[in-house]
Scaffold this motif. Sequence first.
Motif, short mmCIF file in Angstrom:
data_model
loop_
_atom_site.label_atom_id
_atom_site.label_comp_id
_atom_site.label_asym_id
_atom_site.label_seq_id
_atom_site.Cartn_x
_atom_site.Cartn_y
_atom_site.Cartn_z
N ALA A 173 19.78 15.75 6.14
CA ALA A 173 18.90 14.63 5.97
C ALA A 173 18.26 14.80 4.47
CB ALA A 173 17.63 14.64 6.82
N ALA A 174 18.01 13.77 3.73
CA ALA A 174 17.53 13.69 2.27
C ALA A 174 15.90 14.21 2.60
CB ALA A 174 17.51 12.39 1.55
N LEU A 175 15.38 14.77 1.56
CA LEU A 175 13.99 15.35 1.50
C LEU A 175 13.08 14.01 1.44
CD1 LEU A 175 13.98 18.33 -0.95
CD2 LEU A 175 13.37 18.26 1.59
N PRO A 176 11.91 13.97 2.10
CA PRO A 176 10.93 12.87 1.82
C PRO A 176 10.64 12.89 0.40
CG PRO A 176 10.28 14.29 3.46
CD PRO A 176 11.26 15.03 2.98
N PRO A 177 10.61 11.71 -0.22
CA PRO A 177 10.59 11.42 -1.86
C PRO A 177 9.35 12.59 -2.36
CG PRO A 177 10.30 9.35 -0.62
CD PRO A 177 10.49 10.16 0.45
N LEU A 178 8.14 12.66 -1.79
CA LEU A 178 7.32 13.41 -2.52
C LEU A 178 7.85 14.99 -2.42
CD1 LEU A 178 3.91 12.07 -1.32
CD2 LEU A 178 4.84 12.06 -3.65
N HIS A 179 8.25 15.36 -1.27
CA HIS A 179 9.23 16.78 -1.51
C HIS A 179 10.34 16.91 -2.33
CE1 HIS A 179 7.05 18.35 2.61
NE2 HIS A 179 6.81 17.15 2.48
N GLN A 180 10.96 15.94 -2.48
CA GLN A 180 11.99 15.98 -3.52
C GLN A 180 11.37 16.03 -4.81
OE1 GLN A 180 15.60 15.75 -2.76
NE2 GLN A 180 15.55 16.55 -4.84
N ALA A 181 10.37 15.15 -5.35
CA ALA A 181 9.60 15.22 -6.60
C ALA A 181 9.04 16.63 -6.55
CB ALA A 181 8.51 14.28 -6.60
N ALA A 182 8.65 17.45 -5.43
CA ALA A 182 8.18 18.62 -5.95
C ALA A 182 9.12 19.61 -5.97
CB ALA A 182 7.37 19.21 -4.57
N ALA A 196 1.13 18.75 -7.58
CA ALA A 196 0.54 17.22 -7.42
C ALA A 196 1.50 16.51 -6.39
CB ALA A 196 0.51 16.70 -8.73
N ALA A 197 2.51 16.66 -6.42
CA ALA A 197 3.65 15.81 -5.40
C ALA A 197 2.95 16.50 -3.92
CB ALA A 197 4.86 16.29 -5.77
N LEU A 202 0.23 15.63 1.28
CA LEU A 202 -0.82 15.96 2.25
C LEU A 202 -2.06 15.20 2.16
CD1 LEU A 202 -1.09 19.84 1.47
CD2 LEU A 202 -0.70 19.05 3.70
N ALA A 203 -2.07 14.41 1.27
CA ALA A 203 -3.23 13.35 1.25
C ALA A 203 -2.73 12.03 2.14
CB ALA A 203 -3.40 12.83 -0.10
N GLU A 204 -1.53 11.88 2.23
CA GLU A 204 -0.96 10.96 3.14
C GLU A 204 -0.64 11.45 4.61
OE1 GLU A 204 2.77 9.65 1.19
OE2 GLU A 204 1.79 8.92 -0.57
N ASN A 205 -0.42 12.74 4.89
CA ASN A 205 -0.15 13.36 6.23
C ASN A 205 -0.79 14.77 6.27
OD1 ASN A 205 0.67 14.10 8.54
ND2 ASN A 205 2.96 14.36 8.17
N PRO A 206 -1.93 14.78 6.36
CA PRO A 206 -2.69 16.22 6.75
C PRO A 206 -1.98 17.24 7.54
CG PRO A 206 -4.24 14.27 6.69
CD PRO A 206 -3.07 13.95 6.96
N ALA A 211 4.75 20.52 3.36
CA ALA A 211 3.74 20.36 2.16
C ALA A 211 2.77 21.65 1.96
CB ALA A 211 3.28 19.06 2.31
N LYS A 212 2.05 21.85 3.01
CA LYS A 212 1.14 22.87 3.01
C LYS A 212 1.61 24.42 2.50
CE LYS A 212 -1.93 21.31 6.67
NZ LYS A 212 -2.49 21.55 8.04
N ALA A 213 2.75 24.60 3.10
CA ALA A 213 3.47 25.83 2.76
C ALA A 213 3.87 25.78 1.11
CB ALA A 213 4.48 26.34 3.87
#
Length: 311
Positions: A173-182, A196-197, A202-206, A211-213
């Motif tokens: 599966a493709a990475l979520p857009p922000l994870h792909q950007a990171a 920043a990504a 994390l702001a969208e899904n704490p 994303a935390k790792a």
Amino acid sequence: MSTPAPGAVLRGAVDLSSLRNRPAGQPEAAAPAGGGAPASRLIFDVTDADFGQVLELSRTVPVVVDLWADWCGPCKQLSPVLEKLVTELGGRLVLAKVDVDANPQLAQSFRAQSIPLVVALVAGQPVQLFTGAVPEAQVREVFTQLLQLAAQHGVTGTVPVEGAETDAEDRPAALPPLHQAAFDAIESGDYQAAAAAYEQALAENPRDEDAKAGLAQVHLLGRVQNLDLAAARAAAAAAPHDVEAQFAVADLDLAGGHVDDAFARLLDLFAALPADERAPVRARLLELFGVVGDADPRVIRARGRLASLLF
């Protein structure tokens, strides 16, 4: 630093001359850690007897060499990361696995005093990568730099990958857009953009644990990329209660796979400081725990000691 960017050819430090003239043949594919079918021609075991062909292969495609042993715990943590990332690159790199116990000549040639030891071969010459079970994000960055180095030396070939043409439903599966950007930012060495990504994710899904790792890893990578290990150790030795000096060495130790050393340094610092100066040390420990993973036995031990110091 303890995990330098690829580039320094180890000519003289590593003597592979006795391993060059070996019979040709295809190295035996190794089953990736965790089971599953072997990644044909991408991941394979090599021995003292057939390493010559790997040197020749490195004239076409960069070869990552993983020196490991069955008794080595950090090796078992690192090997799946190497196999995953080499497989993701789809033939632009191959992974040669060397059991140092079964292949003493190779272990001696690479001066494998500590394992896991990861080196590369580019155009028949060894290149230092890193020692220890370093974080996945850092391995990914080292591989990116290795491909750049190989391109500078005209080593830009690929090897065929079995099952490369798969149905869409079988593909990861493709990475979520922000994870792909990171991920893209990490590959380009822009750790600030990667952070920043992940922060936006994390702001969208704490509760986004990936994303935390990832955020903890890119913070670590950003901090160590311009540090000199010898200078950092000297500064820390000269000022044992200097928080920033101790942070620098702990970061370098963790990035180099010396996890227990990093935790012990910060826990000792925490114990030595007055109560009103401990908060930054605790925060850095918690961040590094996130890099390694809460389930890791070394994190569990360090958390126990931290709790005893707090209460």
